[in-house]
Enzyme design. Structure first.
Site, PDB file in Angstrom:
ATOM      1  N   THR A 185       1.114  -0.824   8.574  1.00 26.82           N
ATOM      2  CA  THR A 185       1.696   0.321   9.260  1.00 26.82           C
ATOM      3  C   THR A 185       2.879   0.880   8.487  1.00 26.82           C
ATOM      4  OG1 THR A 185       1.042  -0.548  11.415  1.00 26.82           O
ATOM      5  CG2 THR A 185       2.906   0.957  11.423  1.00 26.82           C
ATOM      6  N   GLY A 197       4.601  -4.205  11.153  1.00 23.50           N
ATOM      7  CA  GLY A 197       4.644  -5.610  11.532  1.00 23.50           C
ATOM      8  C   GLY A 197       3.538  -6.010  12.464  1.00 23.50           C
ATOM      9  N   GLY A 198       2.562  -5.108  12.683  1.00 19.90           N
ATOM     10  CA  GLY A 198       1.406  -5.474  13.482  1.00 19.90           C
ATOM     11  C   GLY A 198       1.795  -6.000  14.840  1.00 19.90           C
TER      12      GLY A 198
END
Length: 545
Positions: free
Chosen positions: A359, A441-442
């Site tokens: 991301t 950071g998912g």
């Protein structure tokens, strides 16, 4: 690798922006200089990132954003895409057993282009064509390959080399592009050029849509033209929670995981943790673990599943979380101390390439009160591992988040959006937005946001908050150990000792490691000045004027 700290922070009184790549930030600044506002700057930077940071985002990915207008109104633009009409949960369960992580079945409708268009129409000053210009030039002319992109290509070479489109763009003579070599994407430039000429809707119902759909067929992706045509961003009210005497945290509602941040903060409000990033870190780590379990149990698409948002953010659940975290930190649940996983605590990862791509965040604010937190993603590094050579699109793997369990609120079905990690964040004080926060950071994004907020609330500057050592529980991606704590080496010993005392295994990584995510911050100071900061874990630039 040294860090150029001169690029990490900036301040001004007109407009401020931060992104994880200098060329993207420069694209945003250029639009501001043309008379654009914070939304124009953020969208131009986001489009540029789809060219210059292609391991993390693409026109073939998703966007969720929060926008605050000068009158104080805040809305969420959720452009996450749905599974196609050809999605077949039973067939995938029979063939794979669990949802694939990469490949054609993980591709959902790409929503990014629609977000760029809708954000510009609703809150910008310039045209989408204007905002596309820097990215088109970058894709045609080429840009030096950034360090983060190079690491991702090398780390993912085995997967990427299987796809002809990926090989054509990211390899030369069978070898990954080298650091600083020109990255040229003429097919992508042509696609972006058509969007500039005919508008964003052409991606979903026009000439570009037809080529996108044809590429899906060639790659085996179960999306049809009707799936593209049905896509429309959702405009929604943000989730809100009070913070302190007169503060407020705003984030995206489900299918975003933003509610986890509000869960964590609500539980912290009910705990006596004078130092949650030090001696109280054991309890905080358990809060991170417990709220992640809530996500996995409850999060899905609210258009087709009942998501118990009020219950999860209610006082009773907050108290339950706080009590459970306190028990584990105190050893009252019998799970702390050296357990069967204690040997993991000595594991060390030093200087290894990160496999997560995930991301990007772009944050921007301007003097008139416009603020935007825009989060854009492919999900995993290079998404599905598929690049359509005709359109130049890297296709995301957001569908990997679906469950094949027919009882899950996040089950794969045609027309459903998957549970989503993207979670933009705005911070308000006395009714006025004073902060735009974003991070990659998912699944760990709520945890990273919590640590940034705690450091800012303790008086730290945006730059200091981003530079400080971090730790996360459960990793960023699907399939990672839900109890493993990944901690940078400079995390204070008191925090590491408190976490280790809970029995959670700890893995040390190098300082400023992308494994603990990288974020972007813009804050409005007490004197009205705008402070922008970018994370040294990425390749970014903060700018303000």
């Amino acid at each position: 690798m040294g860090v150029d700290h001169s690029r990490l922070a900036a301040n001004g009184h007109g407009i401020a922006i931060a992104s994880p790549h200098p060329l993207a930030t420069a694209a945003g600044v250029a639009m501001a200089e043309r008379g654009g506002n914070a939304v124009d700057a953020a969208v131009a930077a986001a489009i540029s990132l789809a060219v210059v940071y292609p391991h993390m985002c693409s026109a073939g990915g998703d966007v969720i954003a929060l926008v605050s207008t000068p009158d104080g109104e805040v809305e969420c633009v959720n452009a996450s895409g749905a599974a196609g009409v050809r999605a077949d949960r039973a067939a995938l369960a029979k063939e794979y057993g669990t949802m694939p992580v990469t490949g054609p079945h993980t591709v959902t409708v790409p929503g990014a282009v629609s977000a760029w268009g809708v954000l510009t129409e609703r809150a910008g000053r310039l045209s989408l064509g204007d905002l596309l210009e820097p990215a088109i030039a970058q894709a045609y002319g080429g840009v030096p390959l950034a360090a983060g992109v190079h690491r991702a290509i090398v780390a993912g070479a085995d997967l990427l080399s299987l796809d002809p489109g990926m090989r054509e763009v990211f390899f030369r003579g069978g070898e990954p592009l080298g650091l600083g070599e020109p990255l040229r994407q003429p097919a992508l430039a042509a696609t972006l050029g058509e969007i500039a000429d005919f508008g964003w809707r052409t991606f979903y119902e026009g000439p570009v849509a037809r080529r996108v759909a044809s590429g899906m067929v060639r790659l085996g992706v179960p999306l049809a033209p009707v799936d593209l045509a049905r896509h429309s961003p959702e405009i929604a009210a943000p989730l809100r929670a009070g913070r302190g005497a007169d503060g407020e945290i705003l984030t995206a509602p489900p299918n975003s995981q933003g509610l986890l941040l509000l869960e964590i903060l609500g539980a912290l409000d009910r705990m006596d943790l004078p130092d949650p990033l030090g001696a109280g870190a054991g309890a905080l780590a358990e809060l991170f673990r417990l709220t992640a379990l809530d996500r996995d149990r409850h999060l899905g698409d609210p258009r087709s599943s009942q998501i118990p948002v009020e219950e999860l953010l209610g006082a009773a659940h907050s108290s339950e979380l706080a009590a459970a975290a306190a028990r584990r930190a105190a050893g009252a649940d019998g799970r702390n101390g050296a357990g069967p996983q204690a040997s993991k605590a000595s594991q060390t990862l030093e200087g290894a390439p990160s496999l997560s791509g995930d991301t990007v965040a772009v944050v921007a604010m301007d003097a008139d009160g416009t603020a935007v937190s825009l989060i854009q993603s492919l999900f995993h590094s290079f998404g599905s591992g598929l690049l359509d050579a005709e359109t130049g699109l890297i296709l995301h793997n957001r569908g990997a988040s679906f469950s094949l369990d027919p009882a899950s609120p996040n089950r794969l079905e045609p027309g459903r959006r998957p549970a989503h990690t993207l979670m933009p964040v705005l911070v308000a004080e006395r009714g006025r937005v004073v902060g735009a926060h974003g991070t990659m950071g998912g699944r760990a994004q709520p945890q990273i946001h919590t640590q940034l907020l705690l450091r800012l609330e303790a008086g730290g500057s945006p730059s200091a908050a981003l530079n400080a050592p971090r730790w996360i529980v459960g990793g960023q991606d699907i399939g990672e150990d839900g109890e493993l704590v990944v901690a940078e080496r400079s995390v204070v010993p008191a925090a590491l000792d408190a976490i280790a005392a809970t029995g959670l295994p700890v893995m040390a990584v190098a300082d400023l490691d992308e494994e603990v995510g990288h974020g972007q911050l813009v804050r409005r100071g007490e004197g009205g000045e705008l402070l922008a900061a970018t994370d040294p874990r990425a390749d970014g630039l903060a700018a303000a004027s």
